[in-house]
Every structure is written in C-alpha cells, then in structure tokens.
Design an enzyme around this catalytic site. Structure first.
Site, mmCIF file in Angstrom:
data_model
loop_
_atom_site.group_PDB
_atom_site.id
_atom_site.type_symbol
_atom_site.label_atom_id
_atom_site.label_comp_id
_atom_site.label_asym_id
_atom_site.label_seq_id
_atom_site.Cartn_x
_atom_site.Cartn_y
_atom_site.Cartn_z
ATOM 1 N N TYR A 144 0.838 -1.207 0.000
ATOM 2 C CA TYR A 144 0.000 0.000 0.000
ATOM 3 C C TYR A 144 0.872 1.256 0.000
ATOM 4 C CZ TYR A 144 -3.774 3.164 1.566
ATOM 5 O OH TYR A 144 -4.695 4.182 1.676
ATOM 6 N N ASP A 145 1.820 1.318 0.943
ATOM 7 C CA ASP A 145 2.631 2.533 1.109
ATOM 8 C C ASP A 145 3.468 2.823 -0.143
ATOM 9 O OD1 ASP A 145 1.625 1.934 3.600
ATOM 10 O OD2 ASP A 145 3.508 2.198 4.684
ATOM 11 N N PHE A 190 -14.303 -0.405 16.552
ATOM 12 C CA PHE A 190 -14.710 -0.064 17.932
ATOM 13 C C PHE A 190 -16.228 0.148 18.002
ATOM 14 C CE2 PHE A 190 -10.422 1.852 19.643
ATOM 15 C CZ PHE A 190 -9.819 0.616 19.443
ATOM 16 N N GLN A 208 -0.601 4.350 20.773
ATOM 17 C CA GLN A 208 -0.325 4.909 19.444
ATOM 18 C C GLN A 208 -1.422 5.914 19.095
ATOM 19 O OE1 GLN A 208 -1.534 1.891 20.068
ATOM 20 N NE2 GLN A 208 -2.481 0.879 18.323
ATOM 21 N N ASP A 272 3.157 -0.864 12.350
ATOM 22 C CA ASP A 272 2.039 0.032 12.699
ATOM 23 C C ASP A 272 2.619 1.385 13.151
ATOM 24 O OD1 ASP A 272 -1.083 -0.681 13.484
ATOM 25 O OD2 ASP A 272 -0.299 0.988 14.668
#
Ligand code: NAD
Ligand code: UDP
Ligand code: UDP
Length: 311
Positions: A144-145, A190, A208, A272
């Site tokens: 992706y990056d 969440f 984080q 991450d």
C-alpha cells in the site's frame, strides 16, 4: 456540465464524493470493481439521470471521454489491502498509469487520493508535506505505502513530461457513515464491537495515536483541491489535526454507546505507525480549508449509521 470520472466511486469516500458531485449538477461516471465497495453505497444514485455506474478494474485500460478524474480506486483498510498485496500494488501503480494515460489523451485534470502512509512510521511530528517519510519497502504494509508513493511519482512525471494538470491529496485517517462494518479500521471496529457488546480490541498498548477527520470535511477539502488554480499541484495534507490515542478513541466510543464491552489488548501489527498528525498549514493557506466537525459529533453520526445498518 462537466463529466467527472470517480474511480473507487462505490467505496466509502468515493460514494460521498459522488453524492456531492451529483448535488452540484455534475455528470458522474462511477467506476469500481467492488473489491471493497458495494452497490448499496450508491444505490440511491442509480436512477439519477446524471449518474452512471461501470464495473471495471482500473489495472486494465479504460477508454471514456471525461473532463475530470478523481482516482480513488484502492482498498484502504490494512486488512483488505493485505489480503491480495500484489493486486494492491497493481491497483495503485497500473491503475495510476491507466488513469494518467486517459487524462493525457482527453486533457483532463486528475486528482490522486494519496495517503498519510507515504510518511510511514514518521520521525517528524506533525507531518508537513516536505517530510520524505520513513517507510519499510519489504513489510506487510509496503504494498500500500510504496504503491501510493510510486503513484505520486507517476503523477509528477506525467505533470512534468506531458504538462498534465495534477492534484495530489495526502488523506489522513477519515471515518464516517458507509465505512464497511468488516472493514477492519479502528473507528468502525470499535463502534461495531461496542454496539454488539463485544470486547473492544486494542492493538498494542493503545498509546499509538491517529488524527481522525470526518468524511464531510474530507470531501469538502477534496473538491476545494480539484477546483484550485492549475498551478497548485500539491501534494497537500488533508485531515484533522486533533490527535488521539487509541485508548482515548475507545473511551469516546464507549461513553457515546454505553453497554458492557471490555477493553482487550492484542498484538500490535507489524510496522504500525506510532503516531500520526497532519500539518495542515498548506491546506489552510492554499485551499482556505480546515476541518470543522469535532470527533464526538462525527462519531455520533457514524454510530447512527451502524445502528440503522444493524436494525
Ligand atoms: P474503500 O475501500 O471503501 O474504497 C475503495 C474503492 O476502490 C472500493 O469501492 C473498491 O471496490 C475500489 N477498488 C479497489 N481496487 C479497485 C480496482 N483495481 N479497480 C476499480 N476499483 C477498485 O476505501 P476508502 O476509505 O473509500 O478510500 C478511498 C481512497 O482514499 C483510497 O485510494 C485510499 O487509499 C484513500 N485513502 C483513504 C483514507 C481513509 O482514511 N479512508 C486515508 C488515506 C487514503
Ligand atoms: N490508457 C487508457 N485510456 C486511455 C489512454 C490510455 O487506459 O484513454 C492507458 C493505456 O493502456 C496505457 C496507459 O494508459 O497503457 C498509459 O498511457 P500513455 O499514453 O501515457 O502511454 P503509452 O500508451 O504510450 O504506453
Ligand atoms: N487498531 C486497534 N484496534 C482495531 C483496529 C485498529 O487498536 O480493532 C489500531 C491499529 O493498530 C492502528 C490504529 O488503530 O494503530 C489505526 O488503525 P487503522 O487500521 O484504522 O488505520 P491505519 O493504521 O492505516 O492508520
């Protein structure tokens, strides 16, 4: 009337963009292969005379006549983009080449949905556009990056080599209605967990940080960028600079939903990023744009959407 191509138009951000374009009277061609998007996101537009849907994968050439292109096609959630990482790189790189080739042929202005992930796990905080990033080339996020970084390179090379009008937008974490319930991103996870009374899954120690932008603010910034003077190419950060830890996000979601969910801690995924906050000075100055929606207000809208979805 302008004819506007939106790739990834059946996805979360793409469907909101199609809504705004139709509202303002544009003619919209939505292209999507439904890898992560859904017809449901755009079902209300299907009967509109100015809206057209085409099932197509942007890694293959596309010959259509349009005035402007928003290139959003690409899975955005780590869970989804890591499912078929080779296809993720192809979507960013071959997809960019095809859409740039199309833009070159029809002389269309083209906007790329780039990402804060081009900064990787940043060592400069907050991140200005001038920061070159700290990115692993061989990890699970690299498809992706690095795909998105290569797409930015292609955009600037088509701009320099073929005088194409380009706009590169570095989007920071965005949330809102129409996120996929199994998307895997933190806000949808969440909310869905809290609504179902399941445990809230915190990866790592929850310290984080991310900075969350509500979808309406983001799309407003995207339209401002597309309509900015030709000389303004970006890259430009668009996001909300209010930064939260994942523990704070969980507390916010739980206080709005209530219920009996407990926090459970799991392993932090590889690579991450530890912290992320956009420096939006350039967007403020060049686009006269800043986000307006506070996290609690955006969360209320998003919670309302998921409640209706599960009813
Ligand atoms: P999403 O997964 O909901 O939407 C992506 C859309 O692209 C989906 O409809 C999917 O089916 C489609 N797609 C994927 N591969 C395709 C292909 N090869 N051909 C045609 N269509 C394809 O994700 P989103 O959050 O709406 O993200 C949209 C864009 O914004 C992506 O390019 C993403 O990288 C970028 N972005 C999003 C965020 C965010 O927080 N939402 C942050 C940074 C960048
Ligand atoms: N392309 C496309 N639609 C168009 C024009 C081009 O999909 O309307 C694709 C084409 O398949 C090519 C790519 O875009 O592979 C790049 O086009 P460009 O003209 O830049 O390069 P070339 O065709 O010379 O390789
Ligand atoms: N995260 C989490 N629990 C989840 C999903 C994600 O703690 O159920 C964390 C994840 O590890 C990351 C942050 O939340 O640190 C944001 O993750 P997301 O996948 O939403 O976006 P990205 O990492 O691409 O910014």
């Amino acid at each position: 009337m302008n004819t506007i191509l939106v790739t990834g138009g059946a996805g979360f951000l793409g469907s909101h963009l199609c809504d705004r374009l139709i509202e303002r009277g544009d003619d919209v061609l939505c292209v999507d292969n439904f890898f992560t998007g859904s017809k449901q996101n755009i079902s209300h537009l299907l009967s509109h005379p100015n809206f057209e849907l085409l099932r197509h994968d942007v890694t293959f050439p596309l010959y259509v006549e349009v005035d402007r292109i928003f290139n959003l096609a690409c899975p955005a959630s780590p869970v989804h983009y890591q499912r078929d990482p080779v296809q993720t790189t192809k979507t960013s790189v071959h997809g960019a080449i095809n859409m740039l080739g199309l833009a070159k042929r029809v002389q269309a202005r083209i906007l790329q949905a780039s990402t804060s992930e081009v900064y990787g796990d940043p060592q400069v905080h907050p991140q200005p556009e001038s920061y070159w990033g700290h990115v692993n080339t061989i990890g699970p996020r690299s498809c992706y990056d690095e795909g998105k970084r290569c797409a930015e390179t292609l955009f600037f090379d088509y701009h320099r080599q073929h005088a194409l009008e380009i706009k590169v937008m570095r989007i920071f974490n965005t949330y809102g209605p129409r996120m996929h319930p199994n998307d895997g991103r933190v806000v949808s996870n969440f909310i869905v967990q809290a609504l179902k009374g399941d445990d809230i899954t915190i990866y790592g120690d929850g310290q984080q940080t991310r900075s969350f932008c509500y979808v309406d603010d983001l799309i407003h910034g995207m339209l401002r960028l597309m309509d900015s003077p030709a000389a303004f190419t970006g890259p430009v950060n668009v996001g909300n600079p209010n930064e939260f830890t994942m523990l704070e996000l969980a507390e916010n979601v739980l206080s709005l939903i209530g219920g009996s969910s407990k926090l459970v801690f799991g392993p932090l995924p590889a690579d991450d990023p530890k912290q992320r906050q956009p420096d939006i000075a350039l967007a403020r100055q060049a686009l006269d744009w800043a986000p307006k929606v506070e996290l609690v207000d955006g969360l209320k809208e998003t919670i309302g959407y998921f409640k209706r979805l599960f009813d």
